[in-house]
Design a protein around this motif. Structure first.
Motif, mmCIF file in Angstrom:
data_model
loop_
_atom_site.group_PDB
_atom_site.id
_atom_site.type_symbol
_atom_site.label_atom_id
_atom_site.label_comp_id
_atom_site.label_asym_id
_atom_site.label_seq_id
_atom_site.Cartn_x
_atom_site.Cartn_y
_atom_site.Cartn_z
ATOM 1 N N SER A 100 44.369 50.301 49.597
ATOM 2 C CA SER A 100 43.395 49.230 49.732
ATOM 3 C C SER A 100 42.341 49.631 50.730
ATOM 4 O O SER A 100 42.667 50.053 51.840
ATOM 5 N N SER A 104 38.850 41.917 53.638
ATOM 6 C CA SER A 104 39.976 41.006 53.714
ATOM 7 C C SER A 104 39.564 39.614 53.304
ATOM 8 O O SER A 104 38.394 39.289 53.217
ATOM 9 N N THR A 122 58.585 34.644 51.698
ATOM 10 C CA THR A 122 57.404 35.484 51.759
ATOM 11 C C THR A 122 57.003 35.903 50.353
ATOM 12 O O THR A 122 57.765 35.748 49.395
ATOM 13 N N GLN A 386 51.369 31.780 52.126
ATOM 14 C CA GLN A 386 50.237 32.501 52.682
ATOM 15 C C GLN A 386 50.167 33.853 51.967
ATOM 16 O O GLN A 386 50.993 34.719 52.156
ATOM 17 N N GLY A 387 49.175 34.023 51.131
ATOM 18 C CA GLY A 387 49.063 35.218 50.323
ATOM 19 C C GLY A 387 48.855 34.875 48.866
ATOM 20 O O GLY A 387 49.057 33.743 48.446
ATOM 21 N N CYS A 389 49.082 36.977 44.835
ATOM 22 C CA CYS A 389 49.597 38.217 44.267
ATOM 23 C C CYS A 389 49.057 38.475 42.856
ATOM 24 O O CYS A 389 48.867 37.553 42.074
ATOM 25 N N ASP A 403 49.379 42.041 47.113
ATOM 26 C CA ASP A 403 48.948 40.829 47.804
ATOM 27 C C ASP A 403 47.473 40.994 48.124
ATOM 28 O O ASP A 403 47.086 41.825 48.948
ATOM 29 N N LYS A 406 46.197 40.843 51.907
ATOM 30 C CA LYS A 406 46.456 41.888 52.889
ATOM 31 C C LYS A 406 45.631 43.131 52.603
ATOM 32 O O LYS A 406 45.087 43.309 51.521
ATOM 33 N N SER A 407 45.564 44.000 53.584
ATOM 34 C CA SER A 407 44.825 45.250 53.427
ATOM 35 C C SER A 407 45.726 46.418 53.801
ATOM 36 O O SER A 407 46.803 46.240 54.379
ATOM 37 N N LYS A 410 50.055 47.518 53.522
ATOM 38 C CA LYS A 410 50.772 46.245 53.500
ATOM 39 C C LYS A 410 50.453 45.420 52.256
ATOM 40 O O LYS A 410 51.156 44.453 51.961
ATOM 41 N N CYS A 411 49.401 45.771 51.526
ATOM 42 C CA CYS A 411 49.042 44.983 50.339
ATOM 43 C C CYS A 411 50.043 45.182 49.210
ATOM 44 O O CYS A 411 50.145 44.345 48.311
ATOM 45 N N VAL A 413 53.452 44.747 47.886
ATOM 46 C CA VAL A 413 54.624 43.971 48.269
ATOM 47 C C VAL A 413 55.858 44.351 47.459
ATOM 48 O O VAL A 413 56.978 44.003 47.837
#
Length: 452
Positions: A100, A104, A122, A386-387, A389, A403, A406-407, A410-411, A413
């Motif tokens: 990514s 954001s 999550t 929060q997020g 997908c 996700d 996120k950047s 971590k994007c 998942v």
């Protein structure tokens, strides 16, 4: 996903790659074999280092027994060039994992407050698809598209370059192929369910669109392109399922009438080869993607008349292989959105900023895609977490859950590894309990959530 689970999926992908070599005249046995292998792998408990040793040994034994499976994979990959209807692509496949870039989406406090509604899970926990519900292998060539029926947990349709479609019951006891739809003389490039799931429309390289009755799986209509140009995509008009939109390899967007079995006189000339097509909720504004990196919005009147609106050019002249529309998918992504796959190794997320379908780039992710018609999809449930997908196939054989909030690394998942060739099709059932994926070799995997 744990290291052990990832290694188990690598073993499963290795076995799937060689599965076509096992008992070539008995596809039922191959399906039973690969399902049992998956079950045994999930039940097995080994330390990480033992799994790595097992993968090396298993790979060596399979190569000695069947030879190099990659040679067959590359020989079959040419079939997805849409039978020469698209320009030749000679760029080699990229195996770069998704990344990514900067950029954001700012989370809202409301999402933080409402996480308790869904138990505080999550995004990663919600999309932990690790188990395999079933494996279908009824198709002998690439499965170009898969799609669950609207608001249906079980029925799945698949289109293939082997000239057929299939309708499956993915939750039967056991899961079964309900019907094979035969009638096209060349590869089937795509299809769509009608709003009530009573009809299926399919498009083909043979220059026809066929309408199938789901009740008895018979062909109701065959609609010929006026010049028999290959039809690369099709879609029911949402507010009037008596109308069908098709895009052909000469850049023509046309509207057909199901009752008469004929195309209307009105033609909207987009240019290039129209590879992908989607519409807004009301079926008034459509977006097309072609092989020149162009996304065009088109207004559709209730009588089927078409008017070009706005055009957006991607940074490179690439294939726009998939377009998906969504009104909103989370508190962080409430604007109408378009999700786009392109053969410049990218997935684009656009905001739709006005009634004419103008687009503004929201996020961009890197994906492994240079050659094939890869598709992606929004996760269907409007999340209170929060997020937000999306899920995409890739040419490296993996399925990625991204996700979009996120950047960086971590994007990602979740990653599913079970296919041994490019993953072409992606589809959720309506409650996200099952995910279906298809690949270049004709394998279809039905994934279930880890806690399902």
């Amino acid at each position: 996903m744990s290291t052990t689970t990832a290694l188990q999926q690598q073993v499963f992908a290795l076995d799937a790659r060689y599965n076509a070599h096992r008992v070539p005249q008995s596809p039922n046995f191959r399906t039973l074999y690969i399902r049992r292998r998956n079950q045994l792998l999930r039940e097995a408990s080994r330390p990480t280092d033992r799994w790595k040793q097992y993968i090396k040994l298993r790979s060596l034994l399979l190569q000695q027994r069947y030879g190099n499976a990659k040679a067959e994979q590359h020989s079959s990959s040419n079939s997805l060039s849409l039978a020469g209807s698209l320009r030749s692509l000679t760029i080699s496949e990229s195996t770069t994992p998704i990344r990514s870039p900067s950029g954001s989406v700012v989370p809202t406090k409301e999402a933080e407050a409402s996480r308790a509604i869904v138990g505080g899970n999550t995004i990663a926990e919600n999309y932990a698809f690790v188990g395999v519900q079933h494996i279908f292998d009824q198709h002998t060539n690439g499965v170009t598209m898969i799609k669950f029926a609207n608001n249906d947990k079980t029925r799945l349709c698949c289109s293939s370059l082997d000239k057929t479609l299939s309708v499956c019951d993915s939750l039967g006891t056991p899961p079964t192929v309900l019907a094979i739809l035969k009638g096209h003389s060349k590869g089937v490039t795509g299809f769509d369910w009608s709003i009530n799931n009573d009809l299926i429309v399919s498009s083909s390289l043979d220059g026809t669109a066929k309408v199938w009755k789901v009740a008895d799986f018979n062909c109701l209509r065959t609609i010929n392109d006026p010049n028999l140009f290959p039809i690369l995509c099709c879609l029911f008009q949402t507010s009037n399922n008596n109308l069908i939109l098709t895009g052909n390899d000469r850049g023509e967007l046309r509207v057909a009438n199901v009752s008469t079995g004929r195309f209307l006189k009105d033609v909207c000339r987009i240019g290039g080869s129209i590879l992908s097509l989607t519409s807004d909720t009301n079926g008034r504004v459509f977006w097309t993607g072609n092989d020149k990196g162009e996304i065009m919005s088109v207004f559709c009147e209730s009588n089927g008349s078409l008017t070009k609106l706005k055009k957006l050019n991607l940074p490179s002249s690439c294939l726009v292989t998939s377009i998906s529309y969504r009104t909103w998918i989370s508190r962080e992504a409430r604007d109408p959105l378009l999700l786009v796959n392109a053969t410049d190794d990218s997935i684009y997320l656009f905001n739709i900023i006005d009634a004419e379908g103008n687009l503004r780039l929201k996020r961009k992710f890197q994906n492994s895609q240079r050659k094939y018609i890869i598709r992606s999809t929004f996760c269907p449930i409007m999340s209170f977490r929060q997020g937000a997908c999306v899920v995409t196939g890739s040419e490296d054989g993996s399925v990625y859950f991204i996700d979009i909030v996120k950047s960086g690394k971590k994007c990602i998942v979740n990653t599913l590894q079970g296919h041994s060739s490019a993953v072409l099709g992606i589809s959720f059932n309506y409650d996200e309990s099952l995910l279906a994926t298809s690949d270049l070799q004709g394998l279809i995997i039905i994934w279930k959530k880890g806690n399902a």
